[in-house]
Design a protein around this motif. Sequence first.
Motif, PDB file in Angstrom:
ATOM      1  N   ASP A  67       0.825  -1.204   0.000  1.00  0.00           N
ATOM      2  CA  ASP A  67       0.000   0.000   0.000  1.00  0.00           C
ATOM      3  C   ASP A  67       0.861   1.256   0.000  1.00  0.00           C
ATOM      4  O   ASP A  67       0.443   2.318  -0.487  1.00  0.00           O
ATOM      5  CB  ASP A  67      -0.975   0.002   1.179  1.00  0.00           C
ATOM      6  CG  ASP A  67      -0.282  -0.025   2.529  1.00  0.00           C
ATOM      7  OD1 ASP A  67       0.805  -0.610   2.621  1.00  0.00           O
ATOM      8  OD2 ASP A  67      -0.834   0.537   3.502  1.00  0.00           O
ATOM      9  N   GLU A 101       1.671   1.926  -3.652  1.00  0.00           N
ATOM     10  CA  GLU A 101       0.513   2.501  -4.338  1.00  0.00           C
ATOM     11  C   GLU A 101       0.328   3.971  -3.961  1.00  0.00           C
ATOM     12  O   GLU A 101       0.031   4.808  -4.819  1.00  0.00           O
ATOM     13  CB  GLU A 101      -0.749   1.706  -3.980  1.00  0.00           C
ATOM     14  CG  GLU A 101      -0.756   0.289  -4.545  1.00  0.00           C
ATOM     15  CD  GLU A 101      -2.075  -0.416  -4.286  1.00  0.00           C
ATOM     16  OE1 GLU A 101      -3.074   0.270  -3.983  1.00  0.00           O
ATOM     17  OE2 GLU A 101      -2.117  -1.657  -4.392  1.00  0.00           O
ATOM     18  N   ARG A 102       0.527   4.294  -2.683  1.00  0.00           N
ATOM     19  CA  ARG A 102       0.306   5.681  -2.262  1.00  0.00           C
ATOM     20  C   ARG A 102       1.388   6.605  -2.824  1.00  0.00           C
ATOM     21  O   ARG A 102       1.110   7.759  -3.167  1.00  0.00           O
ATOM     22  CB  ARG A 102       0.267   5.769  -0.744  1.00  0.00           C
ATOM     23  CG  ARG A 102      -0.162   7.151  -0.271  1.00  0.00           C
ATOM     24  CD  ARG A 102      -0.771   7.112   1.103  1.00  0.00           C
ATOM     25  NE  ARG A 102      -1.212   8.433   1.529  1.00  0.00           N
ATOM     26  CZ  ARG A 102      -1.782   8.671   2.702  1.00  0.00           C
ATOM     27  NH1 ARG A 102      -1.997   7.666   3.543  1.00  0.00           N
ATOM     28  NH2 ARG A 102      -2.151   9.885   3.030  1.00  0.00           N
ATOM     29  N   HIS A 117      -2.897   1.107  -8.249  1.00  0.00           N
ATOM     30  CA  HIS A 117      -2.548  -0.312  -8.306  1.00  0.00           C
ATOM     31  C   HIS A 117      -1.651  -0.630  -9.498  1.00  0.00           C
ATOM     32  O   HIS A 117      -0.947  -1.648  -9.500  1.00  0.00           O
ATOM     33  CB  HIS A 117      -3.822  -1.164  -8.375  1.00  0.00           C
ATOM     34  CG  HIS A 117      -3.553  -2.637  -8.303  1.00  0.00           C
ATOM     35  ND1 HIS A 117      -3.194  -3.265  -7.130  1.00  0.00           N
ATOM     36  CD2 HIS A 117      -3.564  -3.601  -9.273  1.00  0.00           C
ATOM     37  CE1 HIS A 117      -3.007  -4.560  -7.372  1.00  0.00           C
ATOM     38  NE2 HIS A 117      -3.229  -4.787  -8.656  1.00  0.00           N
TER      39      HIS A 117
END
Length: 509
Positions: A157, A160-161, A499
């Motif tokens: 994550d 992705e961020r 993603h």
Amino acid sequence: MVNFRDSSVVIIESGRTLIRAGIGLQDLLKAPSVEIQARVGLRRNPGDSANGASSLKPGESSDNLRPSASSSRASNLPFQPSLLAKVHDYLVGSQLDEALEADQDIIVSWPFADGDIRDWTQAEALWKYVLFHTLQLKRTQNESPVMLSMPAGLFRDSSERICQIFFERFNVAGFGLLDRPMAQLYAAGQLNGVVVDIGYEITDITPIYDGFIMQNARSSTPLGIRDCQVYLANLLRSNQSVMAAASPPDKPSDPGVIQRFLDDLVKYVWMEGLVRVPSDGQTIEIPEDEGVTDIAAVLVAGKEKAVIETGMKKKLTAKASAAEQARAREIEALDLVTVEFRGHSVTLGKERHRFCEPLFDPTLLNGLPVERADPYEGRILPLQEAVAFSVRQTDVAQRQYIWQGLFVNGDLTNHVRGIGAALQSRLAPFILSTPDQATEVQPRSIRVLTVPEYFAEYREKGDGFAAFLGTSIVAKIAFNESHAKSFVSKTDYNEKGPHAVLEMSVALL
């Protein structure tokens, strides 16, 4: 097909404590044009900030913050989150340096120090400063793709961020994410090896086989530049010349002033390249032959200064008396060096070459004031044991290839040469030493890697810039690909969102 001009490509290397960046890819890859400490500052009193920075509340937490890293990766560098602070509230780079020099009340945070990202607003503030302040990009007309290298082991994550920030906040034209150890090994032109990245307070060890990081074998040890500095500062207390400068007999200094003087002197000494690491086969000497000097070879090797000094030394020695020659030999054996520091002439001896000893024997730090993020239970492994342990976590058949790429880097290696050879000699007991017991898969030797000589911009800089060089190499290949499979384009991001970085980034393929 996405086409980018080499001159528009941005390279960013984000380490635990430093960020390096540059724009443009030439045939001879350039060294970074930007280097800042990976820290941000926030004024404690809201009234001091023209932007209305919020006050800090210790212990605040929100979705913007990442939980603490494990103790093996945790940092003791300060970190203070703020739930209310905005990106523009943070001081970065020269802004922060000037505020601290002016003795303003600033809370400093290091958002990357744990190897992941502690605070997303702080991280964004750093990257924004690099892109729009130092590299002078324009957000509304941003035609630059960015290749970013980060410490290995980011959460999915987090990847992705990061991708989301660069597309939605910075409006980049394309984005690639690369594991920092892979970038470092690419800079050495290899796909197999073990990368030893010596940082300020943590050393990261990453075995790599056939271009893939062995995630289960990665490790970190709480040893770094800080420990070396504390150790040498303590040794210098026995040096009369140093202590006379730190606390003049006619005007004694208080203990705090003396300690700060020693700390600053030690940092000056190693960053000026006055330290070497004792190990066999490290010293490169200019041959004192009696024949004709090959001027062309000297110029190519960049050794003209050394040759001139050697020639002058010969002439002076020839004229010197026997007593003078004996005194010169005595001084040379003492290995003395005199430096000008804060208005004082300070003479240092061989003790300065003991700077790196704590890396190989952490017990030397016992009783010294070294702060760690978490109390360590049991013994802190010496660097050679930590590296050997990591390599032993890989498959037996892979080890002989991994040992052929021992690559020691980090900022320390820009100024202190020979650490790789010193570690190599201490790792010898961990590989096979009896040839008649050898099998096909057992390692027989360890090879030390360095950045190749043909990278002209990096030749004299040391191996500490390997991550930036490797990131540049990957960017040159990835952003010239016809199918754009090694980075995320704007079209990919619009179709798949953040993603997309998990599917297309060179770091996560």
